[in-house]
Design a protein around this motif. Structure first.
Motif, mmCIF file in Angstrom:
data_model
loop_
_atom_site.group_PDB
_atom_site.id
_atom_site.type_symbol
_atom_site.label_atom_id
_atom_site.label_comp_id
_atom_site.label_asym_id
_atom_site.label_seq_id
_atom_site.Cartn_x
_atom_site.Cartn_y
_atom_site.Cartn_z
ATOM 1 N N THR A 12 0.852 -1.188 0.000
ATOM 2 C CA THR A 12 0.000 0.000 0.000
ATOM 3 C C THR A 12 0.889 1.239 0.000
ATOM 4 N N HIS A 13 0.446 2.269 -0.686
ATOM 5 C CA HIS A 13 1.253 3.472 -0.890
ATOM 6 C C HIS A 13 0.294 4.648 -0.993
ATOM 7 N N PHE A 14 0.411 5.597 -0.065
ATOM 8 C CA PHE A 14 -0.481 6.753 -0.096
ATOM 9 C C PHE A 14 0.320 8.026 0.141
ATOM 10 N N GLY A 15 -0.274 9.146 -0.230
ATOM 11 C CA GLY A 15 0.404 10.422 -0.048
ATOM 12 C C GLY A 15 -0.235 11.521 -0.858
ATOM 13 N N LEU A 16 0.518 12.622 -1.007
ATOM 14 C CA LEU A 16 0.025 13.769 -1.769
ATOM 15 C C LEU A 16 1.126 14.287 -2.672
ATOM 16 N N ASN A 17 0.727 15.117 -3.628
ATOM 17 C CA ASN A 17 1.643 15.679 -4.615
ATOM 18 C C ASN A 17 1.379 17.164 -4.796
ATOM 19 N N SER A 18 2.450 17.929 -4.962
ATOM 20 C CA SER A 18 2.375 19.332 -5.358
ATOM 21 C C SER A 18 1.417 20.139 -4.482
ATOM 22 N N GLN A 19 1.593 20.026 -3.185
ATOM 23 C CA GLN A 19 0.795 20.821 -2.246
ATOM 24 C C GLN A 19 1.396 22.218 -2.166
ATOM 25 N N ASN A 20 0.565 23.237 -2.426
ATOM 26 C CA ASN A 20 1.052 24.608 -2.446
ATOM 27 C C ASN A 20 -0.031 25.564 -1.971
ATOM 28 N N ALA A 21 0.278 26.861 -1.974
ATOM 29 C CA ALA A 21 -0.671 27.855 -1.470
ATOM 30 C C ALA A 21 -1.967 27.857 -2.260
ATOM 31 N N GLY A 22 -1.897 27.454 -3.533
ATOM 32 C CA GLY A 22 -3.092 27.477 -4.372
ATOM 33 C C GLY A 22 -4.069 26.358 -4.083
ATOM 34 N N ASN A 23 -3.623 25.249 -3.485
ATOM 35 C CA ASN A 23 -4.554 24.161 -3.215
ATOM 36 C C ASN A 23 -4.627 23.758 -1.743
ATOM 37 N N LEU A 24 -3.953 24.498 -0.860
ATOM 38 C CA LEU A 24 -4.194 24.301 0.565
ATOM 39 C C LEU A 24 -5.623 24.708 0.894
ATOM 40 N N SER A 25 -6.224 24.078 1.910
ATOM 41 C CA SER A 25 -7.568 24.462 2.335
ATOM 42 C C SER A 25 -7.548 24.773 3.823
ATOM 43 N N PRO A 26 -8.521 25.543 4.314
ATOM 44 C CA PRO A 26 -8.484 25.997 5.716
ATOM 45 C C PRO A 26 -8.388 24.869 6.735
ATOM 46 N N THR A 27 -9.039 23.759 6.464
ATOM 47 C CA THR A 27 -9.040 22.666 7.437
ATOM 48 C C THR A 27 -8.383 21.400 6.894
ATOM 49 N N GLY A 28 -7.804 21.465 5.702
ATOM 50 C CA GLY A 28 -7.142 20.301 5.127
ATOM 51 C C GLY A 28 -8.082 19.227 4.642
ATOM 52 N N GLN A 29 -9.364 19.574 4.465
ATOM 53 C CA GLN A 29 -10.362 18.572 4.086
ATOM 54 C C GLN A 29 -10.840 18.720 2.648
ATOM 55 N N SER A 30 -10.324 19.694 1.935
ATOM 56 C CA SER A 30 -10.737 19.871 0.551
ATOM 57 C C SER A 30 -10.200 18.733 -0.306
ATOM 58 N N SER A 31 -10.896 18.453 -1.426
ATOM 59 C CA SER A 31 -10.413 17.426 -2.363
ATOM 60 C C SER A 31 -9.071 17.825 -2.949
ATOM 61 N N GLN A 32 -8.763 19.127 -2.940
ATOM 62 C CA GLN A 32 -7.488 19.580 -3.477
ATOM 63 C C GLN A 32 -6.313 19.228 -2.560
ATOM 64 N N SER A 33 -6.603 18.751 -1.356
ATOM 65 C CA SER A 33 -5.523 18.325 -0.473
ATOM 66 C C SER A 33 -4.794 17.100 -1.005
ATOM 67 N N GLN A 34 -5.455 16.337 -1.882
ATOM 68 C CA GLN A 34 -4.802 15.313 -2.702
ATOM 69 C C GLN A 34 -4.262 14.108 -1.954
ATOM 70 N N LEU A 35 -4.668 13.876 -0.744
ATOM 71 C CA LEU A 35 -4.219 12.673 -0.051
ATOM 72 C C LEU A 35 -5.013 11.490 -0.595
ATOM 73 N N PHE A 36 -4.322 10.544 -1.243
ATOM 74 C CA PHE A 36 -5.021 9.426 -1.862
ATOM 75 C C PHE A 36 -4.075 8.238 -1.970
ATOM 76 N N PHE A 37 -4.632 7.079 -2.279
ATOM 77 C CA PHE A 37 -3.826 5.886 -2.503
ATOM 78 C C PHE A 37 -3.190 5.951 -3.878
ATOM 79 N N HIS A 38 -1.875 5.786 -3.900
ATOM 80 C CA HIS A 38 -1.168 5.682 -5.165
ATOM 81 C C HIS A 38 -1.134 4.223 -5.631
ATOM 82 N N ASP A 39 -0.837 3.320 -4.721
ATOM 83 C CA ASP A 39 -0.766 1.892 -5.049
ATOM 84 C C ASP A 39 -1.467 1.085 -3.975
ATOM 85 N N VAL A 40 -2.189 0.092 -4.398
ATOM 86 C CA VAL A 40 -2.718 -0.943 -3.495
ATOM 87 C C VAL A 40 -2.804 -2.217 -4.327
ATOM 88 N N TRP A 41 -1.869 -3.150 -4.088
ATOM 89 C CA TRP A 41 -1.950 -4.383 -4.863
ATOM 90 C C TRP A 41 -1.473 -5.574 -4.048
#
Length: 415
Positions: A94-123
């Motif tokens: 299993t492999h999860f994380g985020l990519n290219s987090q910056n001022a343009g896609n940060l959200s006030p509480t970190g719960q926006s879909s733009q926070s980009q925390l997702f599974f990269h691999d699960v096999w």
């Protein structure tokens, strides 16, 4: 402009002192937990983060029409990967994380879909014998090229050649397909092949087909029966030291630790992956077909501690008639190469220096013109790839548009 570059240099020296404090030559397998006495049952956790400070000549405006800053900070990657074996017969990753987090896609509480925390691999993977295995899930056993299977832990260049990750967001989720794969080796020949589902809602899902311009949204328009599956494979012959294929991630530079020379070839084929309009105004599918040949060489040079890393790739890209998307994906062809040199006299030192140069040239059918990118940079290693700084200047030219120059500093830790 001068002040911005001065800041980047100051940041480089500051990060150098931080890296020296955390550098270690004692990294021996990382965070690996044995579940029995001989270690045949275990799980391992890998964590890494890449922080960028970047200056670009490219001017942009915010939603209020005001000019944005030309010096920006971002987290390029923040990832956690874990794999485990409680039997030599099977493995789960299993492999999860985020990519290219910056001022343009940060959200006030970190719960926006733009926070980009997702599974990269699960096999999951099952061994057929010592040299062959099959698996399934959200996986990274890609076709096409070594660069399309690149690890982000140990790249020679600041980042991978963008166009070599040839299907990101078009048919897959961030270079990972949902499907089944088989991998293994016959002597010095390694292989990986896969059959996968195509993404329903890719980057081009809202594209409007035209008679002379295809869009890559065949599954959305034609349906899964006609455009639901794609096929991929990569085959490389190892002339010198044999690389591991335990995991799919290809090493970018061994920093003189191995003597490797591989030649490879691969493909990606998606029937009816793209769509255009026929003469009657109806939809017609167009096959997406990508083929590549490449070569990789990495070896120490003499007894002085120096080493060379070199890679070259030619790729034919057919995404459909005159396809183009975001100055990134285009129907046409591509040549890419990079070469790095580990400076001599460092074999007994913790800190190592490795300058490099990279070059990409693409022909683009849609504009009947070329695009190119030149990168000049270097890596400062404190504990190999586990603690390093990278500095790169890139100059990118697309068709008849003005060239864009970018300076990036990266600080990376990987445990």
């Amino acid at each position: 402009m001068k002040n911005k570059y001065s800041f980047l240099l100051s940041f480089l020296f500051l990060a150098t002192s931080i890296g020296m404090a955390q550098g270690s030559s004692e990294y021996t397998g990382g965070m690996k937990v044995k579940l029995n006495e001989d270690g045949s049952k275990y799980f391992r956790i890998i964590s890494w983060a890449q922080f960028w400070a970047q200056h670009s000549d490219n001017e942009s405006l915010n939603s209020f029409g005001n000019e944005e800053s030309d010096l920006n900070f971002s987290i390029r990657r923040a990832r956690v990967l874990m794999y485990a074996q409680i039997s030599k017969k099977f493995l789960i990753l299993t492999h999860f994380g985020l990519n290219s987090q910056n001022a343009g896609n940060l959200s006030p509480t970190g719960q926006s879909s733009q926070s980009q925390l997702f599974f990269h691999d699960v096999w999951g993977e099952w061994s057929l014998d010592t040299n062959h295995a099959i698996g399934g899930g959200l996986h990274y056993w890609n076709g096409i090229s070594r660069a399309n299977n690149q690890s982000t832990l140990n790249m020679l260049t600041l980042d991978n050649n963008r166009q070599s990750w040839s299907t990101i967001g078009l048919s897959d989720q961030f270079a990972r397909h949902m499907g089944v794969y088989m991998k293994g080796k016959f002597g010095k020949l390694q292989y990986r092949v896969s059959v996968n589902e195509a993404l329903n809602n890719g980057l081009d899902v809202n594209g409007i087909p035209a008679a002379d311009d295809a869009t890559y949204n065949g599954r959305a328009i034609l349906g899964g029966a006609d455009a639901g599956k794609n096929f991929a494979g990569y085959f490389d012959y190892h002339f010198l030291d044999q690389e591991s294929n335990f995991l799919p991630y290809k090493v970018g530079s061994y920093i003189g630790g191995k003597k490797v020379f591989n030649v490879g070839a691969g493909f990606f084929y998606h029937p009816n992956g793209s769509v255009s309009l026929n003469n009657a105004g109806g939809f017609q599918g167009e096959d997406v077909a990508i083929f590549s040949v490449d070569a990789f060489y990495d070896a120490p040079m003499g007894e002085n501690g120096s080493a060379i890393t070199a890679y070259a790739q030619f790729q034919s890209n057919d995404y459909g008639t005159n396809f183009t998307l975001g100055q990134t994906y285009e129907t046409g062809s591509m040549f890419y190469t990079h070469i790095g040199y580990l400076l001599p006299g460092q074999s007994d030192k913790m800190i190592k220096i490795q300058p490099y140069v990279s070059y990409n040239n693409r022909s683009i059918d849609a504009i009947d013109d070329n695009a190119s990118r030149l990168g000049i940079g270097g890596n400062l290693y404190f504990s190999g790839h586990h603690s390093k700084l990278s500095l790169e200047y890139s100059n990118q030219k697309y068709g008849n548009l003005d060239a864009v120059g970018t300076v990036t500093v990266q600080a990376m830790i990987y445990l």
